[in-house]
Design a protein around this motif. Structure first.
Motif, PDB file in Angstrom:
ATOM      1  N   GLY A 247       2.170  -7.641   5.211  1.00 15.26           N
ATOM      2  CA  GLY A 247       3.002  -6.782   6.034  1.00 15.26           C
ATOM      3  C   GLY A 247       4.103  -6.098   5.250  1.00 15.26           C
ATOM      4  N   SER A 248       4.945  -5.385   5.967  1.00 14.76           N
ATOM      5  CA  SER A 248       6.006  -4.600   5.355  1.00 14.76           C
ATOM      6  C   SER A 248       7.289  -5.415   5.204  1.00 14.76           C
ATOM      7  N   VAL A 249       8.156  -4.952   4.330  1.00 13.56           N
ATOM      8  CA  VAL A 249       9.426  -5.640   4.089  1.00 13.56           C
ATOM      9  C   VAL A 249      10.436  -4.625   3.569  1.00 13.56           C
ATOM     10  N   VAL A 250      11.717  -4.867   3.874  1.00 11.46           N
ATOM     11  CA  VAL A 250      12.819  -4.048   3.371  1.00 11.46           C
ATOM     12  C   VAL A 250      13.487  -4.757   2.207  1.00 11.46           C
ATOM     13  N   VAL A 251      13.842  -3.988   1.176  1.00 20.18           N
ATOM     14  CA  VAL A 251      14.674  -4.497   0.095  1.00 20.18           C
ATOM     15  C   VAL A 251      15.811  -3.514  -0.140  1.00 20.18           C
ATOM     16  N   GLU A 252      16.906  -4.026  -0.661  1.00 22.12           N
ATOM     17  CA  GLU A 252      17.994  -3.170  -1.124  1.00 22.12           C
ATOM     18  C   GLU A 252      17.640  -2.617  -2.491  1.00 22.12           C
ATOM     19  N   ILE A 253      17.893  -1.320  -2.686  1.00 18.13           N
ATOM     20  CA  ILE A 253      17.705  -0.727  -4.006  1.00 18.13           C
ATOM     21  C   ILE A 253      18.989  -0.037  -4.439  1.00 18.13           C
ATOM     22  N   TYR A 254      19.039   0.283  -5.714  1.00 19.26           N
ATOM     23  CA  TYR A 254      20.150   1.033  -6.301  1.00 19.26           C
ATOM     24  C   TYR A 254      19.494   2.140  -7.104  1.00 19.26           C
TER      25      TYR A 254
ATOM     26  N   PRO B 170       1.716  12.067  -6.602  1.00 18.18           N
ATOM     27  CA  PRO B 170       3.173  12.229  -6.632  1.00 18.18           C
ATOM     28  C   PRO B 170       3.824  11.661  -5.379  1.00 18.18           C
ATOM     29  N   PRO B 171       5.041  11.183  -5.485  1.00 18.90           N
ATOM     30  CA  PRO B 171       5.781  10.819  -4.267  1.00 18.90           C
ATOM     31  C   PRO B 171       6.073  12.086  -3.479  1.00 18.90           C
ATOM     32  N   VAL B 172       6.183  11.940  -2.166  1.00 19.04           N
ATOM     33  CA  VAL B 172       6.410  13.110  -1.312  1.00 19.04           C
ATOM     34  C   VAL B 172       7.602  12.842  -0.395  1.00 19.04           C
ATOM     35  N   LEU B 173       8.337  13.893  -0.099  1.00 14.90           N
ATOM     36  CA  LEU B 173       9.442  13.780   0.839  1.00 14.90           C
ATOM     37  C   LEU B 173       8.913  13.681   2.261  1.00 14.90           C
ATOM     38  N   VAL B 174       9.549  12.842   3.060  1.00 15.97           N
ATOM     39  CA  VAL B 174       9.227  12.721   4.473  1.00 15.97           C
ATOM     40  C   VAL B 174      10.245  13.568   5.225  1.00 15.97           C
ATOM     41  N   ASP B 175       9.778  14.671   5.790  1.00 17.17           N
ATOM     42  CA  ASP B 175      10.670  15.656   6.381  1.00 17.17           C
ATOM     43  C   ASP B 175      10.762  15.437   7.889  1.00 17.17           C
ATOM     44  N   SER B 176      11.981  15.314   8.402  1.00 16.66           N
ATOM     45  CA  SER B 176      12.169  15.159   9.848  1.00 16.66           C
ATOM     46  C   SER B 176      12.121  16.502  10.563  1.00 16.66           C
ATOM     47  N   GLY B 177      12.237  17.596   9.808  1.00 15.68           N
ATOM     48  CA  GLY B 177      12.234  18.923  10.388  1.00 15.68           C
ATOM     49  C   GLY B 177      13.609  19.474  10.686  1.00 15.68           C
ATOM     50  N   ARG B 178      14.612  18.607  10.793  1.00 16.50           N
ATOM     51  CA  ARG B 178      15.954  19.078  11.113  1.00 16.50           C
ATOM     52  C   ARG B 178      17.041  18.220  10.482  1.00 16.50           C
ATOM     53  N   GLY B 179      16.684  17.453   9.484  1.00 14.36           N
ATOM     54  CA  GLY B 179      17.636  16.530   8.869  1.00 14.36           C
ATOM     55  C   GLY B 179      17.634  15.215   9.611  1.00 14.36           C
ATOM     56  N   TRP B 180      17.684  14.123   8.865  1.00 12.68           N
ATOM     57  CA  TRP B 180      17.554  12.802   9.460  1.00 12.68           C
ATOM     58  C   TRP B 180      18.859  12.320  10.094  1.00 12.68           C
TER      59      TRP B 180
ATOM     60  N   ARG C 267       0.813  -1.217   0.000  1.00 15.57           N
ATOM     61  CA  ARG C 267       0.000   0.000   0.000  1.00 15.57           C
ATOM     62  C   ARG C 267       0.848   1.269   0.000  1.00 15.57           C
ATOM     63  N   HIS C 268       2.100   1.137   0.401  1.00 13.20           N
ATOM     64  CA  HIS C 268       2.994   2.289   0.461  1.00 13.20           C
ATOM     65  C   HIS C 268       4.385   1.867  -0.001  1.00 13.20           C
ATOM     66  N   PHE C 269       5.151   2.852  -0.495  1.00 18.82           N
ATOM     67  CA  PHE C 269       6.481   2.597  -1.031  1.00 18.82           C
ATOM     68  C   PHE C 269       7.407   3.694  -0.509  1.00 18.82           C
ATOM     69  N   LEU C 270       8.331   3.295   0.354  1.00 19.36           N
ATOM     70  CA  LEU C 270       9.235   4.233   1.009  1.00 19.36           C
ATOM     71  C   LEU C 270      10.651   4.005   0.495  1.00 19.36           C
ATOM     72  N   ALA C 271      11.233   5.007  -0.137  1.00 24.72           N
ATOM     73  CA  ALA C 271      12.607   4.935  -0.619  1.00 24.72           C
ATOM     74  C   ALA C 271      13.496   5.781   0.289  1.00 24.72           C
TER      75      ALA C 271
ATOM     76  N   LEU D  17      11.414   2.944  11.015  1.00 24.05           N
ATOM     77  CA  LEU D  17      11.190   1.628  10.418  1.00 24.05           C
ATOM     78  C   LEU D  17      10.680   0.619  11.446  1.00 24.05           C
ATOM     79  N   ARG D  18      11.118   0.752  12.661  1.00 25.30           N
ATOM     80  CA  ARG D  18      10.750  -0.206  13.698  1.00 25.30           C
ATOM     81  C   ARG D  18       9.400   0.100  14.325  1.00 25.30           C
ATOM     82  N   ASP D  19       9.069   1.402  14.441  1.00 31.00           N
ATOM     83  CA  ASP D  19       7.908   1.768  15.255  1.00 31.00           C
ATOM     84  C   ASP D  19       6.821   2.539  14.523  1.00 31.00           C
ATOM     85  N   ASP D  20       7.133   3.239  13.445  1.00 35.89           N
ATOM     86  CA  ASP D  20       6.169   4.168  12.839  1.00 35.89           C
ATOM     87  C   ASP D  20       5.955   3.965  11.351  1.00 35.89           C
ATOM     88  N   LEU D  21       6.268   2.801  10.847  1.00 31.98           N
ATOM     89  CA  LEU D  21       6.130   2.553   9.413  1.00 31.98           C
ATOM     90  C   LEU D  21       4.659   2.387   9.051  1.00 31.98           C
TER      91      LEU D  21
END
Length: 293
Positions: free
Chosen positions: A201-208, A34-44, A5-9, A53-57
């Motif tokens: 459920g969710s899963v992590v993959v390596e991308i390039y 459109p894809p949107v940036l996920v802003d931490s507010g002060r740089g990640w 349902r969601h795609f996080l790069a 990834l562990r708690d808020d995905l």
């Protein structure tokens, strides 16, 4: 169709310090837009990405990490040939790196490559190429490759060895810090193909991200986009609308935005999950780059 349902790069960074301009996150929704940036507010920071990834995905998210999830193994039959206690698989490799540098802040792993047992396998700054960097004579000058990196090269990408820590194109530092994070995600989030692809459920993959750029019509060597008009053209090639705005854009942000849209486009392609070179042994030791065929 895809079950996600969601795609996080995530464009990752292995640089020293706590917060990094080189870390960028972008999210695409399966429903479109459109894809949107996920802003931490002060740089990640890397630890903040770990917490997300562990708690808020968001549920049913395909997470693409732009880093190498393992080191070469198949070429020499070991990550560290000649080392008596070389880890037998990727899970043990992650655990080793995290255990040795558990006290180092910010998920850093710089000390690992200076450890006397492991330094001979890396190419480090100052012309310090370890005696085992080439593993009996790799002749392309970029060090040892995983099987998936050979597949990337055949598709037109220009990968570098995860044992290489020198130059703008190196991914070794980010990969090592990423492996610390992956170890700390054990039990929370599976990592394909080291873990089987779960039915839900969710899963992590390596991308390039260069692979995503190639599939978006960018020529080899021109994968980086620093203008929103260029990004818009590449997104349109993938069938995605572009975020609002014009003018310059940080290349880390553009990498993440393009990769999120690319994941959305290709995640339902069964061939991506069953590449010809991916054997159970490769999955267990080296892992794979999602999309490399």
């Amino acid at each position: 169709m895809t079950r996600f349902r969601h795609f996080l790069a995530i464009d990752w960074s292995g640089a020293a310090g706590e917060r990094h301009r080189g870390i960028a996150l972008a999210l695409a929704d399966a429903e479109g837009g459109p894809p949107v940036l996920v802003d931490s507010g002060r740089g990640w920071s890397r630890t903040e990405v770990l917490a997300l990834l562990r708690d808020d995905l968001p549920p049913d998210t395909l997470v693409g990490l732009d880093l190498g999830i393992s080191l070469p193994f198949a070429d020499c039959g070991a990550f560290f040939p000649g080392l008596g206690e070389s880890p037998p698989d990727a899970l043990a490799l992650w655990a080793l790196i995290d255990r040795l540098y558990e006290a180092d802040p910010h998920l850093s792993a710089g000390g690992f490559v200076d450890h006397p047992a492991f330094a001979p396998y890396f190419r480090r700054h100052g012309g310090r190429e370890g005696a085992r960097f080439r593993c009996d004579g790799a002749d392309h000058g970029r060090g040892r490759f995983r099987v998936t990196e050979t597949a990337q090269a055949a598709m037109g990408c220009q990968p570098y060895s995860n044992f290489n820590l020198v130059g703008a194109a190196q991914v070794g530092k980010s990969s090592l810090t990423g492996m610390r994070m992956l170890h700390r995600l054990r039990g929370s989030l599976p990592v394909w193909p080291v873990d089987p692809l779960p039915r839900a459920g969710s899963v992590v993959v390596e991308i390039y991200t260069s692979l995503a750029a190639l599939e978006a019509g960018r020529a080899p060597g021109r994968s980086k986009m620093r203008d929103r008009s260029e990004l818009g053209e590449a997104l349109a090639t993938l069938g995605s609308p572009a975020p609002a705005g014009a003018g310059p854009i940080d290349d880390h942000a553009s990498d993440a935005l393009l990769a999120a849209a690319w994941l959305r486009k290709v995640a339902g392609d069964a061939e991506r999950w069953t590449p010809p070179g991916l054997t159970p042994e490769i999955a267990r030791t080296e892992g794979w780059t999602f999309g490399a065929l």
